[in-house]
Design an enzyme around this catalytic site. Structure first.
Site, PDB file in Angstrom:
ATOM      1  N   ASN A   1      17.018  -7.491 -46.603  1.00  0.00           N
ATOM      2  CA  ASN A   1      17.877  -6.747 -46.882  1.00  0.00           C
ATOM      3  C   ASN A   1      17.970  -5.567 -45.869  1.00  0.00           C
ATOM      4  OD1 ASN A   1      20.007  -5.060 -47.679  1.00  0.00           O
ATOM      5  ND2 ASN A   1      19.854  -5.532 -49.862  1.00  0.00           N
ATOM      6  N   ASP A   2      17.398  -4.654 -45.915  1.00  0.00           N
ATOM      7  CA  ASP A   2      17.302  -3.297 -44.805  1.00  0.00           C
ATOM      8  C   ASP A   2      16.857  -3.976 -43.342  1.00  0.00           C
ATOM      9  OD1 ASP A   2      17.923  -1.709 -47.057  1.00  0.00           O
ATOM     10  OD2 ASP A   2      16.048  -1.146 -47.326  1.00  0.00           O
ATOM     11  N   VAL A   3      16.054  -4.964 -43.339  1.00  0.00           N
ATOM     12  CA  VAL A   3      15.486  -5.338 -41.912  1.00  0.00           C
ATOM     13  C   VAL A   3      16.671  -6.181 -41.341  1.00  0.00           C
ATOM     14  CG1 VAL A   3      13.390  -5.269 -42.545  1.00  0.00           C
ATOM     15  CG2 VAL A   3      14.199  -7.393 -42.816  1.00  0.00           C
TER      16      VAL A   3
ATOM     17  N   ALA B   1      16.249   1.134 -49.042  1.00  0.00           N
ATOM     18  CA  ALA B   1      17.049   2.150 -48.395  1.00  0.00           C
ATOM     19  C   ALA B   1      18.344   2.696 -49.412  1.00  0.00           C
ATOM     20  CB  ALA B   1      17.785   2.085 -46.878  1.00  0.00           C
TER      21      ALA B   1
END
Length: 482
Positions: A408-410, A449
């Site tokens: 997700n965040d990466v 996040a």
């Protein structure tokens, strides 16, 4: 005939002990060197284990502190516990286990320092060790080393327990900390330094107070840190455990403990620095800040409403049928679903049809460094197919299909486009540049996040909702049928 007493005397000689410690140190260094590459990682791990076994045996024989039977029994019990943990702990729980190991290391150093303090005849003299085999050290330096081992060891122990609990999702430690926790940490840190100063001045009783204060400090330092930063925290705690061991080594004048502790401490700090750079954050921001969405950021409804395009395994199979270059981006979702073997099956089938399949690995994907690499190695994925972020990003524009599995965040493009985002400037895998992106995910829930991911609503993105393993099994079946 050589008497058994002569053999014991020979084995306990300082020269033989130093040779054994030197061999252990060499094995530790070779072990760390071996673990820099998956092909040699198993051998490196074994070398390190053999080095530690030699160090323990040499220490027991040299000092004669324990009967051989008792020492052997203790080692057998420890080996049995380690074997059970290695076999039974799931790969998704490995970060928690690593955190616990860090805590055990800190506790061991703490106990060594405590035992040394307990042996003192007075506040300013050091008891000579068994049979004068270890020369006493200067009192003030000994108290400084004991205090450092106790301080760092206690922080490592309780901090690691909190980190493991947060990763395990234990509510008692995973809840929002009360206001003022950082102020309390500051007060405890200053108090610890004052107590350490009292120890150097000759007040050995301050050790036990220092340990208690440091134990609370470990809790207050780690508890406010968010789950997204736990990989960095675990790496930092690993470094702490090494520093505590090195301090204990100076205290008891054990060369191999100093060397091993220094190796762990230095490598942990290096890894922590690498991970901070991969997240574009400073260590201070990790320790004293949190990844939190800003009030001005768009809501999930604003980002996703009317833009999400759901897909099916059959539709993805048709996309893959004509793809020449496919990149798989694994994330923590793959670890949870334990579908790395199915991922390998899909890659093998696509390669049999002439496609090029590679894996893009983000440095902080998963919950510990190298998490994805270990999972894929478990599925016998060739190491040369694992590409770093720096290698893969320039190629994404030439990729036909990028399959994002539980990340997700990466892969969130706002890191490059929104300077107000909590992940602004964080290096990401630029999968949004691929011709088609397929995201396999249970839902549109945010990552650590806590912010929505515009990638999911992009024109070139398709969402395959469902459990990672079931989705991959269905996708492999659809590819075979197609």
């Amino acid at each position: 005939m050589i008497a058994s007493a002569d053999i014991t005397t020979y084995l306990a000689s300082p020269k033989l002990a130093d040779a054994g410690y030197l061999l252990s140190a060499v094995l530790f260094i070779l072990g760390i060197k071996g673990m820099t590459h998956p092909r040699t990682a198993v051998r490196g791990n074994l070398l390190g284990a053999v080095g530690m076994l030699i160090a323990v045996l040499v220490t027991v024989v040299r000092l004669g502190l324990l009967p051989v039977g008792l020492a052997g029994g203790a080692m057998a019990i420890g080996a049995a516990i380690g074997w059970v943990l290695a076999v039974r702990v799931q790969m998704t729980e490995m970060p928690q286990l690593v955190a616990l190991f860090n805590g055990f290391g800190g506790a061991a150093s703490l106990l060594v320092a405590g035992a040394d303090i307990a042996q003192r005849e007075s506040l300013v003299t050091v008891v000579e060790k068994v049979a004068d085999k270890v020369q006493p050290v200067a009192p003030n330096f000994a108290l400084l080393a004991a205090g450092a081992a106790g301080l760092i060891g206690a922080v490592t122990l309780t901090g690691s327990l909190i980190a493991a609990g947060k990763l395990q999702g234990i509510r008692l430690v995973d809840r929002k900390p009360p206001a003022g926790m950082q102020f309390v940490s500051g007060v405890l840190a200053v108090s610890s330094l004052v107590l350490l100063g009292l120890m150097v001045a000759g007040y050995a009783w301050a050790f036990w107070v220092l340990v208690g204060v440091a134990a609370v400090l470990g809790i207050t330092l780690v508890q406010p840190i968010g789950g997204a930063d736990m990989p960095v925290v675990i790496s930092l705690l690993n470094s702490y455990s090494g520093l505590a061991a090195a301090a204990a080594g100076f205290l008891i004048q054990n060369n191999v403990l100093i060397i091993a502790g220094s190796l762990v401490g230095a490598s942990g700090l290096i890894l922590t620095n690498i991970m901070c750079k991969a997240m574009n954050r400073s260590l201070a921001n990790v320790v004293f800040g949190k990844l939190e969405p800003s009030a001005e950021g768009p809501s999930a409804d604003e980002v996703y409403e009317g833009k999400i395009k759901a897909t099916s395994p059959e539709e993805v199979a048709m996309l893959l049928d004509g793809a020449q270059h496919v990149v798989i981006v694994p994330g923590y979702g793959m670890a949870v679903a334990q579908c790395q073997h199915t991922v390998r099956e899909l890659a093998d089938e696509l390669e049999n049809r002439g496609a090029t399949v590679e894996y893009a690995i983000h440095p902080v994907a998963g919950r510990m460094p190298g998490h994805m690499n270990v999972l894929l190695a478990e599925a016998d994925v060739p190491y040369d197919k694992l590409k770093t972020m720096e290698e893969m990003n320039p190629e994404f524009s030439q990729v036909d299909v990028a399959i994002v599995l539980g990340a997700n965040d990466v892969v969130n493009p706002v890191a490059n486009t929104d300077p107000t985002s909590p992940i602004a400037g964080m290096p990401i895998l630029e999968v949004d540049k691929a011709r088609t992106v397929v995201v396999i995910k249970r839902s549109l829930s945010p990552g650590f996040a806590g912010i929505p991911n515009p990638l999911f609503a992009a024109d070139n993105c398709l969402m395959l909702f469902g459990d990672g393993k079931k989705a991959m099994v269905d996708l492999v079946a659809a590819v075979n049928e197609n």
